[in-house]
Design an enzyme around this catalytic site. Structure first.
Site, mmCIF file in Angstrom:
data_model
loop_
_atom_site.group_PDB
_atom_site.id
_atom_site.type_symbol
_atom_site.label_atom_id
_atom_site.label_comp_id
_atom_site.label_asym_id
_atom_site.label_seq_id
_atom_site.Cartn_x
_atom_site.Cartn_y
_atom_site.Cartn_z
ATOM 1 N N LYS A 47 60.333 43.443 7.591
ATOM 2 C CA LYS A 47 59.703 42.187 7.993
ATOM 3 C C LYS A 47 60.478 40.971 7.458
ATOM 4 C CE LYS A 47 55.073 44.268 8.369
ATOM 5 N NZ LYS A 47 53.650 44.138 7.919
ATOM 6 N N TYR B 97 50.785 42.812 17.787
ATOM 7 C CA TYR B 97 49.638 42.940 16.879
ATOM 8 C C TYR B 97 48.300 42.666 17.581
ATOM 9 C CZ TYR B 97 52.616 43.465 12.732
ATOM 10 O OH TYR B 97 53.492 43.926 11.775
ATOM 11 N N ARG C 258 56.656 49.379 -0.405
ATOM 12 C CA ARG C 258 55.820 48.192 -0.609
ATOM 13 C C ARG C 258 55.612 47.896 -2.096
ATOM 14 N NH1 ARG C 258 51.742 49.293 4.498
ATOM 15 N NH2 ARG C 258 52.754 47.863 5.968
ATOM 16 N N ASN D 207 54.184 42.083 3.288
ATOM 17 C CA ASN D 207 54.320 43.408 2.681
ATOM 18 C C ASN D 207 55.571 44.173 3.099
ATOM 19 O OD1 ASN D 207 53.477 44.016 5.218
ATOM 20 N ND2 ASN D 207 51.567 45.009 4.633
ATOM 21 N N HIS E 76 56.857 47.529 8.149
ATOM 22 C CA HIS E 76 55.862 48.084 9.071
ATOM 23 C C HIS E 76 56.147 49.559 9.272
ATOM 24 C CE1 HIS E 76 53.362 48.584 12.689
ATOM 25 N NE2 HIS E 76 54.381 49.246 13.195
ATOM 26 N N GLU F 41 55.403 51.201 20.302
ATOM 27 C CA GLU F 41 56.098 50.169 19.519
ATOM 28 C C GLU F 41 57.615 50.288 19.659
ATOM 29 O OE1 GLU F 41 52.467 49.948 16.242
ATOM 30 O OE2 GLU F 41 54.413 50.712 15.606
#
Ligand code: IDP
Ligand code: MG
Length: 139
Positions: free
Chosen positions: A11, A51, A104, A114, A117, A128
């Site tokens: 991310k 999302y 994480r 965090n 994904h 996805e």
């Protein structure tokens, strides 16, 4: 257990902090083969669609802002039991609850930011992965 696939994103916070190399090393050292990978940035529309399941949640706006603020590394990974094993490798959504040694625990700042994904089912992994990659980009 049949070899199968999961989808991940490193991310924006992980990319900003320079953690791409360390996280990819941990992923490949844990037995995942990289099937597809790229540096990309989601638009607001992309993040709202990706999302969509969370659109009624109070943190949805914050999540879309965060996920679109800079580049991400998107990747498809292959391993026996890929979805479950990858969720174990990344740890709990909230890094405060994540097990020692998980991605994480090591790299996430908060429940929102965090670092990584991981798909939550084989079905979502396929959806996805196809959201981010064309068939010719998968190896
Ligand atoms: P997951 O990523 O562990 O599957 P989800 O519940 O599917 O967790 O939530 C998706 C993402 O939304 C999380 O990874 C995190 O970035 C963000 N998020 C989840 N819960 C919260 C929250 O309570 N506050 C802010 N952001 C959150
Ligand atoms: Mg989830």
């Amino acid at each position: 257990m049949a070899t199968n696939r999961t989808f991940t994103m490193l991310k924006p916070d992980a990319v900003e902090k320079g953690h791409i190399g360390a996280i990819l090393e941990k992923i490949t050292a844990s037995g995942f083969r990289i099937v597809a990978m790229k540096l990309t940035q989601m638009t607001t529309a992309d993040a709202q669609e990706f999302y969509a399941i969370h659109k009624e949640r109070p943190f949805f706006g914050e999540l879309v802002e965060y996920m679109t603020r800079g580049p991400i590394v998107a990747a498809i990974l292959e391993k026996d039991n890929a979805v479950e094993d990858f969720r174990t490798l990344i740890g709990a959504t909230n890094p405060a609850d994540a097990a020692e040694g998980t991605i994480r625990k090591l790299y996430a700042a908060s429940i929102g930011e965090n670092a990584v994904h991981g798909s939550d089912s084989d079905e979502n992994a396929a959806i996805e992965g196809a959201f981010h990659f064309a068939g010719r980009e998968m190896f």
